[in-house]
Design an enzyme around this catalytic site. Structure first.
Site, PDB file in Angstrom:
ATOM      1  N   CYS A  79       0.837  -1.207   0.000  1.00  0.00           N
ATOM      2  CA  CYS A  79       0.000   0.000   0.000  1.00  0.00           C
ATOM      3  C   CYS A  79       0.872   1.257   0.000  1.00  0.00           C
ATOM      4  O   CYS A  79       1.516   1.553  -0.993  1.00  0.00           O
ATOM      5  CB  CYS A  79      -0.960  -0.053   1.186  1.00  0.00           C
ATOM      6  SG  CYS A  79      -2.351   1.079   1.031  1.00  0.00           S
ATOM      7  N   HIS A  94      -3.458  -5.633   1.126  1.00  0.00           N
ATOM      8  CA  HIS A  94      -2.775  -5.831   2.408  1.00  0.00           C
ATOM      9  C   HIS A  94      -2.721  -7.309   2.799  1.00  0.00           C
ATOM     10  O   HIS A  94      -3.632  -7.783   3.489  1.00  0.00           O
ATOM     11  CB  HIS A  94      -3.525  -5.072   3.507  1.00  0.00           C
ATOM     12  CG  HIS A  94      -3.354  -3.592   3.455  1.00  0.00           C
ATOM     13  ND1 HIS A  94      -2.351  -2.947   4.125  1.00  0.00           N
ATOM     14  CD2 HIS A  94      -4.058  -2.628   2.810  1.00  0.00           C
ATOM     15  CE1 HIS A  94      -2.439  -1.637   3.907  1.00  0.00           C
ATOM     16  NE2 HIS A  94      -3.469  -1.414   3.102  1.00  0.00           N
ATOM     17  N   GLU A 139      -1.031  -8.647   5.086  1.00  0.00           N
ATOM     18  CA  GLU A 139      -0.952  -8.796   6.550  1.00  0.00           C
ATOM     19  C   GLU A 139      -2.334  -8.749   7.197  1.00  0.00           C
ATOM     20  O   GLU A 139      -2.501  -9.182   8.331  1.00  0.00           O
ATOM     21  CB  GLU A 139      -0.018  -7.738   7.146  1.00  0.00           C
ATOM     22  CG  GLU A 139      -0.601  -6.342   7.324  1.00  0.00           C
ATOM     23  CD  GLU A 139      -0.653  -5.531   6.024  1.00  0.00           C
ATOM     24  OE1 GLU A 139      -0.318  -6.079   4.949  1.00  0.00           O
ATOM     25  OE2 GLU A 139      -1.035  -4.339   6.091  1.00  0.00           O
TER      26      GLU A 139
END
Lengths: 78, 226
Positions: free
Chosen positions: B86, B203, B205
């Protein structure tokens, strides 16, 4: 105190959704004849002394604008 | 494997990365403050998401002046794996480590939603645990995630197999409907020609725990380990 205005505009090939949205709003406001609208930014810089032209151009190209997506022009005010 | 997660002023996914990475046996993660001028001792570097330096002027531009970025550039030049998520992807583009730029989303809105991504290449340290054509469900959260590159750069990316992820539907079909932000060629993630620097807007994560609705992001970090 010399003043410089750096104008940064999206390149014609880059999608400018902000310009499209602004054009639509202007048409809705009743202004006739609105064509393509591009939205960029204007950066005003005050200098204590006359800036080095080559360095100023370098900063305008590599920092104030991103050459991948934007064009710039430098205007020096007296 | 020891991963350094860089924290810039305004990073806000750094801790999420550390938590996600810590799930993997054999992997440890540490926060790396942006004032550090070395990344010695780390096997991989992550530039996390967020709004570094308030996104003033342009997203990701200010980070290039952080001392740590000099070290990250040297690390990348020496072949070390660097992952930008990002805002980290925006920083990689602004720093010249990846080609192209990220601009305002087509519809001008900040988009926070799950997307489907088609894995295009598995010959990188970031995708080698995935299978080619695999569909990953990973969320995006950005206002400036529309990938732009001129035609020559796009052709170059395609010719060298640098597009690693594209926005698709759940079966892998690509269309403008499956392109959330107007990215050229539905591009969600690219790598450099040497294949050791990878940037993506989604993302991973945030997709490593079943509680968050998907664990498809794990394959990215698993790849780094394998």
């Amino acid at each position: 105190m010399p003043k410089v205005i750096v104008t940064v505009m999206p390149k014609p090939s880059v999608l400018d959704p902000q310009g499209v949205a602004t054009a639509k709003l202007m048409k809705q406001s009743g202004l006739a004849g609105v064509g393509r609208v591009r939205v960029g930014k204007s950066i005003e810089i005050e200098f204590e002394s006359t800036p080095d032209a080559a360095k100023l151009e370098g900063v305008a190209r590599d920092l104030l604008s991103n050459p991948v997506i934007e064009d710039f022009r430098i205007e020096t005010l007296p | 494997m020891k991963v350094g997660v860089v924290r810039f002023p305004g990073s806000n996914c750094d801790q999420d990365c550390v938590v996600a990475l810590s799930q993997f046996p054999g992997m440890s993660a540490e926060i790396l403050w942006h004032k550090e001028d070395t990344v010695a001792g780390f096997d991989a570097i992550i530039l996390p998401g967020g709004f570094s330096y308030g996104d003033y002027l342009r997203c990701g531009v200010s980070a290039r002046f952080s001392p740590v970025m000099g070290a990250v550039k040297d690390f990348a030049a020496a072949g070390g794996p660097v992952l930008g998520v990002c805002n980290g992807f925006q920083i990689l583009c602004e720093s010249g480590l990846l080609p192209g730029a990220l601009v305002r989303n087509r519809d001008l809105r900040f988009i926070c939603e799950h997307t489907h991504l088609r894995v295009e290449r598995t010959d990188t340290p970031f995708t080698r645990a995935a299978s080619s054509g695999q569909i990953l469900r990973i969320p995006i959260a950005h206002g400036e995630g529309c990938y732009f590159a001129d035609n020559d750069t796009l052709r170059d990316l395609r010719e060298h197999g640098q597009v690693l992820l594209r926005y698709s539907d759940e079966r892998g079909y690509l269309s403008q409907e499956t392109n959330p932000n107007g990215s050229r060629d539905n591009i969600a993630g690219i790598c450099n020609r040497e294949r050791n620097v990878f940037g993506l807007m989604p993302h991973p994560e945030r997709a490593c725990d079943p509680l968050l609705g998907s664990t498809d992001g794990r394959v990215i970090f698993q790849s780094l380990l394998s």
